[in-house]
Design a protein around this motif. Structure first.
Motif, PDB file in Angstrom:
ATOM      1  N   TYR A 274     -11.846   1.925   2.622  1.00 43.81           N
ATOM      2  CA  TYR A 274     -10.750   0.962   2.990  1.00 43.81           C
ATOM      3  C   TYR A 274     -11.106   0.178   3.863  1.00 43.81           C
ATOM      4  CZ  TYR A 274      -9.952   3.306  -1.124  1.00 43.81           C
ATOM      5  OH  TYR A 274      -9.660   4.246  -2.296  1.00 43.81           O
TER       6      TYR A 274
ATOM      7  N   ALA B 109      -0.971   2.950   3.398  1.00 44.00           N
ATOM      8  CA  ALA B 109      -1.326   3.794   2.479  1.00 44.00           C
ATOM      9  C   ALA B 109      -1.587   5.437   3.439  1.00 44.00           C
ATOM     10  CB  ALA B 109      -3.001   3.358   2.841  1.00 44.00           C
TER      11      ALA B 109
ATOM     12  N   MET C  55       0.779  -1.424   0.165  1.00 45.15           N
ATOM     13  CA  MET C  55      -0.127  -0.005   0.530  1.00 45.15           C
ATOM     14  C   MET C  55       1.159   1.478  -0.056  1.00 45.15           C
ATOM     15  SD  MET C  55      -2.587  -1.316  -0.158  1.00 45.15           S
ATOM     16  CE  MET C  55      -4.551   0.181  -0.082  1.00 45.15           C
TER      17      MET C  55
ATOM     18  N   MET D 159      -3.253   0.088   6.041  1.00 37.22           N
ATOM     19  CA  MET D 159      -3.785   1.192   6.007  1.00 37.22           C
ATOM     20  C   MET D 159      -2.472   2.030   6.564  1.00 37.22           C
ATOM     21  SD  MET D 159      -6.924   1.735   5.448  1.00 37.22           S
ATOM     22  CE  MET D 159      -6.979   3.390   5.740  1.00 37.22           C
TER      23      MET D 159
ATOM     24  N   TYR E 263       0.196   3.935  -2.972  1.00 37.65           N
ATOM     25  CA  TYR E 263      -0.440   5.638  -2.790  1.00 37.65           C
ATOM     26  C   TYR E 263       1.038   6.179  -2.661  1.00 37.65           C
ATOM     27  CZ  TYR E 263      -5.236   4.559  -0.645  1.00 37.65           C
ATOM     28  OH  TYR E 263      -6.153   4.121  -0.709  1.00 37.65           O
TER      29      TYR E 263
ATOM     30  N   ASN F  55      -7.066   7.816   4.297  1.00 37.00           N
ATOM     31  CA  ASN F  55      -6.422   6.814   4.957  1.00 37.00           C
ATOM     32  C   ASN F  55      -6.698   6.615   6.361  1.00 37.00           C
ATOM     33  OD1 ASN F  55      -6.355   5.379   2.812  1.00 37.00           O
ATOM     34  ND2 ASN F  55      -3.969   6.439   2.396  1.00 37.00           N
TER      35      ASN F  55
ATOM     36  N   GLY G 257      -9.028   5.839   7.143  1.00 36.52           N
ATOM     37  CA  GLY G 257     -10.137   3.686   7.425  1.00 36.52           C
ATOM     38  C   GLY G 257      -9.283   3.272   8.528  1.00 36.52           C
TER      39      GLY G 257
ATOM     40  N   ASP H 185      -5.702  11.582   0.015  1.00 38.48           N
ATOM     41  CA  ASP H 185      -5.714   9.995   0.183  1.00 38.48           C
ATOM     42  C   ASP H 185      -5.213   9.947   1.969  1.00 38.48           C
ATOM     43  OD1 ASP H 185      -5.975   9.258  -2.257  1.00 38.48           O
ATOM     44  OD2 ASP H 185      -3.537   9.634  -3.094  1.00 38.48           O
TER      45      ASP H 185
ATOM     46  N   ARG I 275     -14.426   7.188   1.367  1.00 42.07           N
ATOM     47  CA  ARG I 275     -13.080   6.466   0.484  1.00 42.07           C
ATOM     48  C   ARG I 275     -12.397   5.529   2.106  1.00 42.07           C
ATOM     49  NH1 ARG I 275      -9.393   8.768  -3.790  1.00 42.07           N
ATOM     50  NH2 ARG I 275     -10.773   8.146  -5.591  1.00 42.07           N
TER      51      ARG I 275
ATOM     52  N   LYS J 207     -14.039  -3.185   2.977  1.00 39.72           N
ATOM     53  CA  LYS J 207     -12.781  -4.158   2.264  1.00 39.72           C
ATOM     54  C   LYS J 207     -12.066  -4.989   2.920  1.00 39.72           C
ATOM     55  CE  LYS J 207      -9.224  -5.500  -0.499  1.00 39.72           C
ATOM     56  NZ  LYS J 207      -9.843  -6.162  -2.318  1.00 39.72           N
TER      57      LYS J 207
END
Length: 452
Positions: free
Chosen positions: A365, A179, A50, A176, A54, A297, A300, A293, A361, A369
Motif C-alpha cells: 500500500y 486507512a 479509504m 493512508m 477500512y 497502514n 504504509g 490494519d 501489506r 500502489k
C-alpha cells in the motif's frame, strides 16, 4: 535621428519584457496553485474513500476468522466468479457514461448497500459466518472495483505523468491517513456500538468522498475544456480483457498481481487460522483484524513520508515495484526459519505471521500502489480504466482463489508453515523479475509525451 530612434527602442526593450515575464511568473504561480488545490482535494477525497473501506475491512475479515482458511477457497471462488460477471459490466458503463455519472451512480449505490447489510450483521449468529461471508466477500470485491479502483482511474485521467510523479504519493498519503483513521474509528466504536452500525459510519464517509470527487471532476472539466475526461470513453465492454493480451505492460501487471498477491494471500490464510484458534466472537475478531490494519497502514504512511516519494521522483516508479518484492523474499525466508514462533517488535512479542502480513501489506500500500498508479499514467485512457480495472479485480481475485486453494491442497499433503513459506519465497523471486520487466516495459509512453 534614425539611429537615436533605434537606440531608444533598444533601451525600452527590457521594460517591455517585464509584462511578459510577469505574465509567465503569474502563469506558473497559477498552475502551481491549481495543482496544489487539485492534489489537496484528491488527497482529502481519498482519505474519505479509504476511511470508508477500512471500516468495512475488519467487518469482512472477522468472517474469515470465524471459519478459518478452509472456507477461503469458497469465498474467493465466488468472488472470482462475480468479478468475471461484473468486469464487462464495468467496461460497458465506462464506455457509455461520463466520469461524473460513473462516480455518482457507483458511490451512491454502494453507500445504500452498506445500509442494507446492517440487519444481516445484526443477525450474524443466526445467518452464519460462512453464508454471510460468501455474500459480503463478493460484495466487497465489487466495492473495490467500483470505488477504490475507479478513484485511481480518475486520478490517472486528471494528472499527467509528470504531475503524477509529484503528487500521487501525496494523494496516496491522504489515503493512508484514511486507512489509519478507519481502524482508529473502528477501535473506538466497535466495543461501544457493535459490528453492524459500523457500516452506517462507512456509508457516511463514502458519501463525503463522492461530494469531493464530483467537485474535483467538474473543476477539471471547466479548467481544461480541451482535455478528455468528462465524456464517456467509448469502445468495447471487453476492451480490458483484450488489452491484457495486446499490451506487454498489462501482461506484466497481471503477472505481478498474481505473484505479488500470492504472498499476501498466503499470509492472510495463515492468519485466518490463527484468529479462529485464538479469538471467540465477532467483536474480538473484528478488533484483532482492525489492529492488523492499523499497524499495516501506519507502516504504509511512514513509507510515504520517508521513502516512496523520494524513490519515485529520483529513480522512477519501476523501483517502487522492485524494492517491495525484495522485501517479500526476505520476509518469507525469515518465516521459513522461525515458523510459528514470535518475534520481538518494540519490546512486544508478536507472531511472525502477523509481522509478515503487516510488512508485506504495508509495502504494497505504501510503495507498490503509488508506483503502479504512476505507471498507468503512461498508457492510453481506455487502458487506464478498462485494462487496469480488469487486472486489479478479476486477475487479483483469481489469484486469491488459486493461492488459497493451493494452500489447502499443500496442507492436505502435509506441508507445514516452513514449506509454505519456502514456496512463497520462490513466488516472490518471480515477482521481482516481473517487477523489473513491468517498470521498464517498452510500450509505456515516455514521460515527455505523456506530459504533453
Amino acid at each position: 535621428m534614425a539611429t537615436r530612434g533605434v537606440e531608444a527602442r533598444a533601451s525600452l526593450a527590457p521594460f517591455r519584457a517585464w509584462p511578459v515575464r510577469d505574465a509567465t511568473v503569474s502563469s506558473i504561480r497559477s498552475a502551481a496553485t491549481r495543482e496544489g488545490a487539485e492534489s489537496g482535494l484528491s488527497a482529502l477525497a481519498f482519505f474519505f474513500v479509504m476511511t470508508s473501506y477500512y471500516i468495512i475491512r475488519p467487518v469482512r475479515d472477522q468472517l474469515s476468522g470465524a471459519v478459518g482458511s478452509q472456507s477461503l477457497p469458497l469465498f474467493y471462488g465466488v468472488v472470482f466468479a462475480v468479478m468475471l460477471l461484473f468486469t464487462p459490466v464495468f467496461g460497458w458503463l465506462v464506455a457509455r457514461f461520463s466520469r461524473r455519472r460513473m462516480l455518482a451512480w457507483s458511490y451512491s449505490f454502494f453507500a445504500v448497500c452498506q445500509l442494507a447489510f446492517v440487519p444481516a450483521f445484526m443477525a450474524q449468529d443466526r445467518v452464519g459466518a460462512r453464508e454471510l461471508g460468501v455474500v459480503f466477500f463478493a460484495w466487497g470485491s465489487v466495492f473495490n472495483l467500483f470505488v477504490v479502483s475507479l478513484f485511481w482511474s480518475v486520478m490517472a485521467d486528471i494528472f499527467s505523468s509528470e504531475r503524477a510523479r509529484r503528487v500521487f504519493s501525496l494523494i496516496a498519503l491522504g489515503g493512508m491517513a484514511g486507512a489509519i483513521c478507519g481502524p482508529l474509528l473502528t477501535r473506538l466504536l466497535v466495543h461501544w456500538l457493535g459490528v453492524a452500525p459500523l457500516l452506517v459510519v462507512s456509508a457516511l464517509t463514502l458519501a463525503a468522498a463522492l461530494v469531493l470527487l464530483l467537485h474535483l471532476s467538474a473543476h477539471h472539466e471547466q479548467a481544461r475544456p480541451g482535455r478528455s475526461g468528462g465524456e464517456a470513453i467509448g469502445g468495447s465492454l471487453w476492451a480490458g480483457v483484450r488489452e491484457l493480451w495486446s499490451r506487454p505492460f498489462l501482461r506484466y501487471m497481471a503477472l505481478l498481481m498474481l505473484f505479488g498477491d500470492g504472498v499476501g494471500t498466503l499470509a492472510y490464510a495463515l492468519v485466518a487460522d490463527y484468529a479462529k484458534l485464538h479469538f471467540a466472537g465477532n467483536v474480538a475478531r473484528t478488533a484483532f483484524y482492525n489492529d492488523l490494519d492499523l499497524a499495516t497502514n501506519t507502516l504504509g504512511a511512514l513509507l510515504q513520508l520517508t521513502l516512496t516519494r523520494w524513490l519515485l521522483v529520483r529513480f522512477g516508479p519501476g523501483w517502487g515495484l522492485v524494492l517491495p518484492s525484495l522485501v517479500n523474499v526476505a520476509l518469507l525466508l525469515t518465516v521459513m526459519m522461525v515458523g510459528h514462533g514470535s518475534v520481538a517488535v518494540l519490546g512486544t512479542t508478536i507472531p511472525a505471521l502477523a509481522v509478515m502480513m503487516v510488512t508485506t501489506r504495508g509495502f504494497a500500500y505504501g510503495m507498490t500502489k503509488p508506483a503502479v498508479d504512476a505507471l498507468y499514467t503512461r498508457v492510453p485512457r481506455e487502458t487506464r480504466y478498462k485494462g487496469k480495472n480488469f487486472v486489479e479485480t478479476a486477475v487479483w481475485r483469481f489469484g486469491d482463489f488459486a493461492v488459497t486453494s493451493a494452500v489447502s491442497g499443500l496442507r492436505l499433503l502435509g506441508a507445514g508453515i516452513s514449506g509454505l513459506a519456502l514456496a512463497g519465497a520462490g513466488v516472490a523471486v518471480l515477482a521481482t523479475w516481473v517487477s523489473i520487466r513491468a517498470g521498464w516495459s517498452p510500450d509505456l509512453a515516455s514521460e515527455e509525451k505523456r506530459a504533453a
